[in-house]
Design a protein around this motif. Structure first.
Motif, mmCIF file in Angstrom:
data_model
loop_
_atom_site.group_PDB
_atom_site.id
_atom_site.type_symbol
_atom_site.label_atom_id
_atom_site.label_comp_id
_atom_site.label_asym_id
_atom_site.label_seq_id
_atom_site.Cartn_x
_atom_site.Cartn_y
_atom_site.Cartn_z
ATOM 1 N N PRO A 240 0.823 -1.212 0.000
ATOM 2 C CA PRO A 240 0.000 0.000 0.000
ATOM 3 C C PRO A 240 0.859 1.263 0.000
ATOM 4 C CG PRO A 240 -0.688 -1.531 1.720
ATOM 5 C CD PRO A 240 0.629 -2.026 1.207
ATOM 6 N N ASP A 241 0.541 2.167 -0.886
ATOM 7 C CA ASP A 241 1.197 3.474 -0.937
ATOM 8 C C ASP A 241 0.102 4.539 -0.901
ATOM 9 O OD1 ASP A 241 2.062 5.822 -3.096
ATOM 10 O OD2 ASP A 241 3.648 5.253 -1.688
ATOM 11 N N THR A 256 -8.908 -2.351 -3.989
ATOM 12 C CA THR A 256 -7.571 -2.928 -4.092
ATOM 13 C C THR A 256 -7.564 -4.242 -3.317
ATOM 14 O OG1 THR A 256 -6.794 -1.682 -2.164
ATOM 15 C CG2 THR A 256 -6.409 -0.722 -4.340
ATOM 16 N N ILE A 257 -6.785 -5.194 -3.814
ATOM 17 C CA ILE A 257 -6.761 -6.542 -3.238
ATOM 18 C C ILE A 257 -5.314 -6.926 -2.933
ATOM 19 C CG2 ILE A 257 -7.383 -8.962 -3.597
ATOM 20 C CD1 ILE A 257 -9.414 -7.980 -5.703
ATOM 21 N N TYR A 258 -5.109 -7.514 -1.740
ATOM 22 C CA TYR A 258 -3.765 -7.841 -1.276
ATOM 23 C C TYR A 258 -3.672 -9.331 -0.943
ATOM 24 C CZ TYR A 258 -3.493 -2.809 -0.994
ATOM 25 O OH TYR A 258 -3.525 -1.478 -1.324
ATOM 26 N N GLY A 259 -2.572 -9.948 -1.348
ATOM 27 C CA GLY A 259 -2.377 -11.360 -1.114
ATOM 28 C C GLY A 259 -1.875 -11.660 0.281
ATOM 29 N N LYS A 278 -1.667 -0.164 7.828
ATOM 30 C CA LYS A 278 -1.145 0.640 6.723
ATOM 31 C C LYS A 278 -2.264 1.228 5.874
ATOM 32 C CE LYS A 278 3.133 -2.052 6.395
ATOM 33 N NZ LYS A 278 3.938 -2.989 5.558
ATOM 34 N N LEU A 279 -3.387 0.507 5.806
ATOM 35 C CA LEU A 279 -4.525 0.971 4.993
ATOM 36 C C LEU A 279 -5.509 1.809 5.791
ATOM 37 C CD1 LEU A 279 -5.153 -2.359 3.071
ATOM 38 C CD2 LEU A 279 -4.343 -0.226 2.054
#
Length: 287
Positions: A240-241, A256-259, A278-279
């Motif tokens: 994530p940025d 957005t999707i994160y593994g 972080k999000l």
């Protein structure tokens, strides 16, 4: 913009139910799992990431059935959406698959997202009798036939690869007129034209580049085709940025999707906590 999680399911590590429950508790909006029925040992098809027949992860040959996995997740969650990233409908019987998906949507209270792919593993498709030159046509017909079963009191469909006469089929999905369909594919004009005709949005590939250039192209094609609203855009993200996420949200990226790592439950839950922080996701209290 929403944030989701994808678990490359396997017969080791954290279970789908435990991962989905933890993701929901950490404030994530969605939970996705993949599909491969089997991986032929001898293959000619090149993997999109390796460029040859080698696999980047041995979990490809160990994946759990996506609908069984999501059913277990549905039984221990209340809010998080349940999706496939991606399923391969042409490897199943369309009428039976329509029943499975409708049942899951009904029992989960309308939380299913159907992410579909054309199938990169041509050898796997061949074992299922899929005509490779017409796999896109076959997928389109399957989606159209399933939507008929989901939305019509007496459904029927007549196509090249799927045909059935007037039929009753319940339960209907809670979501009408159909369960949302995302197409997992590269961001090409050809794929976007297919999405505009037959789906509700785009799910990027892990290696997709130029997201900020391609999303407006899809949106313009959507408008030119007379589709109402805007396409859903779910991006498989790495780290994530904040600045990037802000640009994507303004652009029209909807998720957005994160593994998740292939590790034991305690490690995965700890990872989810760090990612949520972080999000800016706040933990959700249990009911």
């Amino acid at each position: 913009m929403k944030h989701g999680i994808t678990l490359f399911t396997s017969d080791r590590g954290i279970t789908p139910a435990a991962a989905a429950r933890a993701a929901e508790e950490h404030g994530f909006d969605s939970f996705y799992v993949p599909e491969h029925t089997h991986i032929p040992v001898k293959r000619e098809a090149a993997h999109p990431r390796t460029g040859d027949s080698s696999l980047p992860d041995d979990r490809y040959m160990r994946t759990l059935d996506p609908w069984v996995a999501l059913a277990t997740a549905a039984s221990v969650t209340e809010r998080i959406r349940l999706g496939t990233g991606v399923a391969l409908p042409v490897e199943s019987d369309a009428i039976t698959l329509a029943k499975t998906i409708a049942s899951l949507d009904h029992l989960s209270g309308g939380r299913v997202t159907l992410g579909v792919g054309y199938g990169w593993n041509l050898d796997e498709l061949t074992d299922h009798g899929v005509p490779l030159a017409k796999k896109r046509t076959m997928l389109r017909e399957y989606l159209e036939g399933m939507q008929a079963l989901w939305s019509q009191e007496q459904a029927s469909y007549d196509g090249e690869f799927l045909s059935f006469g007037p039929s009753w089929a319940w339960p209907k999905p809670v979501q009408q007129p159909r369960v949302p369909v995302l197409v997992g594919a590269a961001g090409t004009d050809k794929n976007f034209a297919w999405i505009v005709r037959s789906a509700d949005g785009w799910l990027t590939t892990p290696a997709q580049e130029g997201v900020e250039e391609r999303v407006p192209v899809l949106q313009q094609m959507w408008r030119d085709a007379g589709r109402e609203g805007a396409p859903q855009v779910a991006v498989l993200d790495g780290k994530p940025d904040p600045e990037k996420l802000a640009r994507w949200a303004e652009l029209g990226v909807t998720e957005t999707i994160y593994g998740l790592p292939d590790k034991p439950e305690a490690d995965v839950v700890a990872y989810l906590g760090r990612l949520a922080g972080k999000l800016g996701r706040a933990p959700v209290a249990s009911a």
